[in-house]
Design a protein around this motif. Sequence first.
Motif, PDB file in Angstrom:
ATOM      1  N   ALA A   1      -3.557  -2.602  -5.450  1.00  0.00           N
ATOM      2  CA  ALA A   1      -4.046  -1.298  -5.006  1.00  0.00           C
ATOM      3  C   ALA A   1      -2.997  -0.539  -4.217  1.00  0.00           C
TER       4      ALA A   1
ATOM      5  N   GLY B   1       0.446   4.059  -1.128  1.00  0.00           N
ATOM      6  CA  GLY B   1      -0.200   5.341  -0.888  1.00  0.00           C
ATOM      7  C   GLY B   1      -0.225   5.772   0.557  1.00  0.00           C
TER       8      GLY B   1
ATOM      9  N   THR C   1      -6.131   3.270  -7.578  1.00  0.00           N
ATOM     10  CA  THR C   1      -5.914   4.322  -6.580  1.00  0.00           C
ATOM     11  C   THR C   1      -7.196   4.843  -5.951  1.00  0.00           C
ATOM     12  N   ASN C   2      -8.372   4.408  -6.456  1.00  0.00           N
ATOM     13  CA  ASN C   2      -9.616   4.882  -5.848  1.00  0.00           C
ATOM     14  C   ASN C   2     -10.722   3.839  -6.004  1.00  0.00           C
ATOM     15  N   TRP C   3     -11.815   4.027  -5.269  1.00  0.00           N
ATOM     16  CA  TRP C   3     -12.878   3.012  -5.233  1.00  0.00           C
ATOM     17  C   TRP C   3     -13.666   2.960  -6.533  1.00  0.00           C
ATOM     18  N   VAL C   4     -13.689   4.053  -7.293  1.00  0.00           N
ATOM     19  CA  VAL C   4     -14.390   4.037  -8.575  1.00  0.00           C
ATOM     20  C   VAL C   4     -13.699   3.067  -9.535  1.00  0.00           C
ATOM     21  N   GLN C   5     -12.380   3.155  -9.591  1.00  0.00           N
ATOM     22  CA  GLN C   5     -11.616   2.205 -10.408  1.00  0.00           C
ATOM     23  C   GLN C   5     -11.824   0.780  -9.910  1.00  0.00           C
TER      24      GLN C   5
ATOM     25  N   TYR D   1       0.849  -1.198   0.000  1.00  0.00           N
ATOM     26  CA  TYR D   1       0.000   0.000   0.000  1.00  0.00           C
ATOM     27  C   TYR D   1       0.888   1.252   0.000  1.00  0.00           C
TER      28      TYR D   1
ATOM     29  N   SER E   1     -17.590  -2.971  -1.966  1.00  0.00           N
ATOM     30  CA  SER E   1     -17.569  -2.980  -3.433  1.00  0.00           C
ATOM     31  C   SER E   1     -18.677  -3.836  -4.025  1.00  0.00           C
TER      32      SER E   1
ATOM     33  N   LEU F   1     -10.255   0.256  -0.415  1.00  0.00           N
ATOM     34  CA  LEU F   1     -10.963   0.574  -1.655  1.00  0.00           C
ATOM     35  C   LEU F   1     -12.054  -0.436  -1.969  1.00  0.00           C
TER      36      LEU F   1
ATOM     37  N   TYR G   1      -3.913   1.861  -2.087  1.00  0.00           N
ATOM     38  CA  TYR G   1      -4.529   2.260  -0.829  1.00  0.00           C
ATOM     39  C   TYR G   1      -5.384   1.125  -0.270  1.00  0.00           C
TER      40      TYR G   1
END
Length: 281
Positions: A264, A14, A246-250, A12, A273, A269, A266
Amino acid sequence: MPSPAVIAHRGYAGVAPENTVTAAARAAERDETAMIEIDVQPAACGTPVVVHDERLEGDRDGRPLTDATGFVWETPLETLRETRVLGTDATVPTLAELLAAVPETIGVNVELKNPGTRDLRAGESLPSDERDERREVWQAFVERVVADCAGFNGDLLFSSFCEGAIAALRETADYAAAPLLRDDLAAGLEIARRYDCEAIHPPRTAISGTDRVEMAEIGGSDTEPDIDVVTAAHDEGRAVNVWTVTNWVQFDALAAAGVDGIIADYPGLGEGSSDRVQRSN
């Protein structure tokens, strides 16, 4: 729909100094972490160390990569073990030191990054008359890596952008392997077939149905990939682990596309989901 396995990119990166014992130990403490992804290269003596960039100077998001300079493979092990990472007190670990900090309940994805050369031949499906030569470039280093992994009782998955590294692994040990794909998806799939790899690791922007506008913004094509790598891999019995989210949308888009694992930067995420993907459908 089951949520993809979460693979902690460099532990991680990030939220922790990448590829360090600190990052690996923190990542292993999180319930969601199925596997930790790390990068290995040799120190000057050949000992595998965990570090991503081939040179020690440079920066990452405004922070110095390390407080040292030069190529990793030209730097003495003693120096590397005192080299601070990204302005923190965490230092470059040996592979053996990092594995000792990871419980056997967590898998490790060992990316064979560099055997100590500037001539990598990354991302290529090699012609038959060059495969033995490129395997030999990697062989000694891969043997050192495998030896350091012998005492680790968790799951191991080896990946690389270089066919020579995959070939050397197949010559050395019976571990799961995955080619890392970038621009040439067909070449990556061919390497997976040639060495009967258990998985493939494409970039997230290569997955059909994901954000092509974002791909164009980072210099790639804004058209849909001409190969559905998820379907192709699954039809051949291979897992698909995608880098780097890098984000939950991805994360949700890739989960909906049916990938098996998500590498990931981070933690957190993937929380919720499955519910988000079901609602969006």
